[in-house]
Design a protein around this motif. Structure first.
Motif, PDB file in Angstrom:
ATOM      1  N   THR A  23     -10.845   4.456   1.068  1.00 62.98           N
ATOM      2  CA  THR A  23      -9.541   3.804   1.160  1.00 62.98           C
ATOM      3  C   THR A  23      -9.015   3.575  -0.246  1.00 62.98           C
ATOM      4  O   THR A  23      -9.698   3.872  -1.229  1.00 62.98           O
ATOM      5  CB  THR A  23      -9.653   2.440   1.888  1.00 62.98           C
ATOM      6  OG1 THR A  23     -10.462   1.563   1.087  1.00 62.98           O
ATOM      7  CG2 THR A  23     -10.246   2.593   3.281  1.00 62.98           C
ATOM      8  N   ASP A  24      -7.815   3.020  -0.344  1.00 63.57           N
ATOM      9  CA  ASP A  24      -7.244   2.718  -1.659  1.00 63.57           C
ATOM     10  C   ASP A  24      -8.010   1.620  -2.385  1.00 63.57           C
ATOM     11  O   ASP A  24      -7.899   1.486  -3.596  1.00 63.57           O
ATOM     12  CB  ASP A  24      -5.768   2.324  -1.527  1.00 63.57           C
ATOM     13  CG  ASP A  24      -4.905   3.498  -1.106  1.00 63.57           C
ATOM     14  OD1 ASP A  24      -5.179   4.630  -1.549  1.00 63.57           O
ATOM     15  OD2 ASP A  24      -3.963   3.290  -0.324  1.00 63.57           O
ATOM     16  N   TRP A  25      -8.777   0.803  -1.657  1.00 65.06           N
ATOM     17  CA  TRP A  25      -9.477  -0.315  -2.279  1.00 65.06           C
ATOM     18  C   TRP A  25     -10.998  -0.136  -2.296  1.00 65.06           C
ATOM     19  O   TRP A  25     -11.707  -0.921  -2.901  1.00 65.06           O
ATOM     20  CB  TRP A  25      -9.132  -1.633  -1.589  1.00 65.06           C
ATOM     21  CG  TRP A  25      -9.602  -1.697  -0.168  1.00 65.06           C
ATOM     22  CD1 TRP A  25     -10.827  -2.141   0.266  1.00 65.06           C
ATOM     23  CD2 TRP A  25      -8.895  -1.295   0.998  1.00 65.06           C
ATOM     24  NE1 TRP A  25     -10.921  -2.021   1.633  1.00 65.06           N
ATOM     25  CE2 TRP A  25      -9.733  -1.506   2.109  1.00 65.06           C
ATOM     26  CE3 TRP A  25      -7.628  -0.776   1.223  1.00 65.06           C
ATOM     27  CZ2 TRP A  25      -9.351  -1.234   3.407  1.00 65.06           C
ATOM     28  CZ3 TRP A  25      -7.250  -0.501   2.530  1.00 65.06           C
ATOM     29  CH2 TRP A  25      -8.100  -0.727   3.599  1.00 65.06           C
ATOM     30  N   MET A  31       0.842  -1.197   0.000  1.00 62.79           N
ATOM     31  CA  MET A  31       0.000   0.000   0.000  1.00 62.79           C
ATOM     32  C   MET A  31       0.882   1.254   0.000  1.00 62.79           C
ATOM     33  O   MET A  31       2.026   1.203   0.441  1.00 62.79           O
ATOM     34  CB  MET A  31      -0.912   0.010   1.236  1.00 62.79           C
ATOM     35  CG  MET A  31      -1.886  -1.155   1.284  1.00 62.79           C
ATOM     36  SD  MET A  31      -2.957  -1.249  -0.163  1.00 62.79           S
ATOM     37  CE  MET A  31      -3.880   0.255   0.006  1.00 62.79           C
TER      38      MET A  31
END
Length: 144
Positions: A117-119, A40
Motif C-alpha cells: 500500500t502507500d503506507w 491518498m
C-alpha cells in the motif's frame, strides 16, 4: 522477533470528532495529523465521492505509552455500532506478517489480501474464525 499490537477503532463518518473527544478525555496527543481518504492518490477503479474524500482514513492518538488508532468506514463497508474495534498487528518482518495472516485466515475470511500500500510494504485485513478482525501491517519507512 518484535511485534506490537494496538486497538483500532472504526467509526461511520465521525472519526474526527471521536479522536478529538478521546484526545481531551484521555489527555492524549494526535501523532502525525489526521489523514483522509482524499489525501491518498486517486484510484480510478474506486472513485471517491466528496463525502468519502472527507472521511478519516487513519488517525493515531498516543495516550501515555499506548497507541489508539482510528478510521471511518469506507463506502460500502458495513458498520455495526458496538462491533467496531479491530486489532492492528505490526510485525517488523514481511515473512512474519505472512505467517500471522495465514494463521488468522485458517477458518476465517480474508477482507483485504496482503498487499503493498502507500503506507506499508505489506498490509491486509482478515477476520478470524471467532469473528475478530485483524489488520496486519508491516511498518513502512517513516518520513524524516
Amino acid at each position: 522477533m518484535s511485534i506490537s499490537l494496538n486497538p483500532y477503532l472504526i467509526f461511520d463518518g465521525n472519526t474526527r470528532e471521536a479522536v478529538h473527544f478521546y484526545e481531551k478525555a484521555l489527555g492524549g496527543k494526535v501523532i502525525g495529523g489526521i489523514m483522509t481518504f482524499g489525501d491518498m492518490p486517486e484510484d480510478p477503479n474506486y472513485p471517491l465521492t466528496d463525502d468519502m474524500k472527507d472521511r478519516v482514513m487513519h488517525a493515531h492518538l498516543k495516550v501515555g505509552d499506548t497507541d489508539l488508532m482510528f478510521s471511518d468506514t469506507f463506502a460500502g463497508m458495513p458498520y455495526q455500532p458496538g462491533n467496531t474495534i479491530q486489532i492492528a498487528i505490526h510485525p517488523k518482518e514481511e515473512a512474519r506478517a505472512r505467517e500471522i495472516f495465514a494463521a488468522l485466515e485458517d477458518g476465517g475470511q480474508v477482507i483485504m489480501p496482503l498487499q503493498k500500500t502507500d503506507w506499508s510494504p505489506l498490509y491486509g485485513q482478515v477476520k478470524d474464525k471467532f469473528g475478530v478482525t485483524f489488520q496486519v501491517n508491516v511498518p513502512g519507512e517513516q518520513p524524516q
